[in-house]
Design a protein around this motif. Sequence first.
Motif, short mmCIF file in Angstrom:
data_model
loop_
_atom_site.label_atom_id
_atom_site.label_comp_id
_atom_site.label_asym_id
_atom_site.label_seq_id
_atom_site.Cartn_x
_atom_site.Cartn_y
_atom_site.Cartn_z
N GLY A 1 0.78 -1.23 0.00
CA GLY A 1 0.00 0.00 0.00
C GLY A 1 0.81 1.28 0.00
O GLY A 1 0.26 2.37 0.12
N THR B 1 -6.02 8.91 -1.80
CA THR B 1 -5.29 7.68 -1.48
C THR B 1 -6.00 6.46 -2.04
O THR B 1 -5.36 5.50 -2.46
CB THR B 1 -5.12 7.52 0.04
N HIS B 2 -7.32 6.51 -2.02
CA HIS B 2 -8.12 5.41 -2.56
C HIS B 2 -9.26 5.99 -3.39
O HIS B 2 -9.76 7.09 -3.09
CB HIS B 2 -8.73 4.54 -1.45
N GLN C 1 1.98 2.73 -13.37
CA GLN C 1 0.86 1.88 -12.96
C GLN C 1 1.44 0.58 -12.41
O GLN C 1 2.28 -0.05 -13.05
CB GLN C 1 -0.02 1.56 -14.17
N LEU D 1 -1.38 -5.60 -9.20
CA LEU D 1 -1.10 -6.46 -8.05
C LEU D 1 -0.07 -7.53 -8.44
O LEU D 1 -0.21 -8.21 -9.45
CB LEU D 1 -2.40 -7.12 -7.59
N SER E 1 -7.69 -1.16 -12.78
CA SER E 1 -7.56 -1.27 -11.33
C SER E 1 -6.10 -1.54 -10.98
O SER E 1 -5.51 -2.52 -11.45
CB SER E 1 -8.43 -2.42 -10.80
N LEU F 1 -2.45 0.27 -8.45
CA LEU F 1 -1.87 1.35 -7.66
C LEU F 1 -1.17 2.30 -8.65
O LEU F 1 -0.33 1.87 -9.43
CB LEU F 1 -0.85 0.80 -6.66
N GLY G 1 1.15 6.70 -3.62
CA GLY G 1 0.28 6.05 -4.59
C GLY G 1 -1.19 6.31 -4.34
O GLY G 1 -1.61 6.70 -3.24
N THR G 2 -1.97 6.11 -5.39
CA THR G 2 -3.43 6.12 -5.32
C THR G 2 -3.93 4.75 -5.75
O THR G 2 -3.60 4.29 -6.84
CB THR G 2 -4.05 7.19 -6.26
N ARG G 3 -4.68 4.12 -4.88
CA ARG G 3 -5.25 2.80 -5.19
C ARG G 3 -6.57 3.01 -5.90
O ARG G 3 -7.53 3.51 -5.31
CB ARG G 3 -5.46 2.00 -3.92
N THR H 1 -9.75 1.34 -7.85
CA THR H 1 -10.53 0.13 -8.08
C THR H 1 -11.64 0.44 -9.07
O THR H 1 -12.41 1.39 -8.84
CB THR H 1 -11.14 -0.41 -6.77
#
Lengths: 111, 113
Positions: free
Chosen positions: A40, B9-10, B36, B39, B86, B88, B107-109, B111
């Motif tokens: 994260g 952040t999200h 980018q 995961l 989707s 980070l 980072g910005t997550r 989704t």
Amino acid sequence: TQLLEQSPQFLSIQEGENLTVYCNSSSVFSSLQWYRQEPGEGPVLLVTVVTGGEVKKLKRLTFQFGDARKDSSLHITAAQPGDTGLYLCAGGRQAGTALIFGKGTTLSVSS
Amino acid sequence: ETGVTQSPTHLIKTRGQQVTLRCSSQSGHNTVSWYQQALGQGPQFIFQYYREEENGRGNFPPRFSGLQFPNYSSELNVNALELDDSALYLCASRQFRDYNEQFFGPGTRLTVL
């Protein structure tokens, strides 16, 4: 095509053990960086190597750049749980250009 | 010295929507790059901005666009979001001539549902 191959992909060891992570390419890089990333969060720069054959030490971490500037290694002595994380190598073809990253090595150190 | 900051952040979006991510570069840095990170993968280069102009682009479609402002902050815009977007999204800043040493934000997550 992955320009930077890291191995191993995963590593799970006990506290106190030594380990080496490898970063290999068929391409020449003007510089190579190692980063550590926690879940994260963004990658944190550990070291930059620019000269073929260069060795840099950061406490228990030793970084080496290959003579031909195509590969690098990261050696950790007496690993600690705080070393747990994703280790990324990244290369730059020329100064000022984008970084090319490997897929990373996930290290888990248990006490 | 202030480090690289990113907002939000999200973020959760649905397919087809548009999104704007923001980045403030580290003090003294004039170049911003966006990456980018899916995961389990390493970061992939999207593009780089220097002196408010795009100065290099990775293998990303035109629906990924950006801006850099006079204070060196930057935006990443993604149109027509797809599920595979989707990830980070990382912003990194540096001085243009430095040996590629880049300093990353948290980072910005994103989704995409």
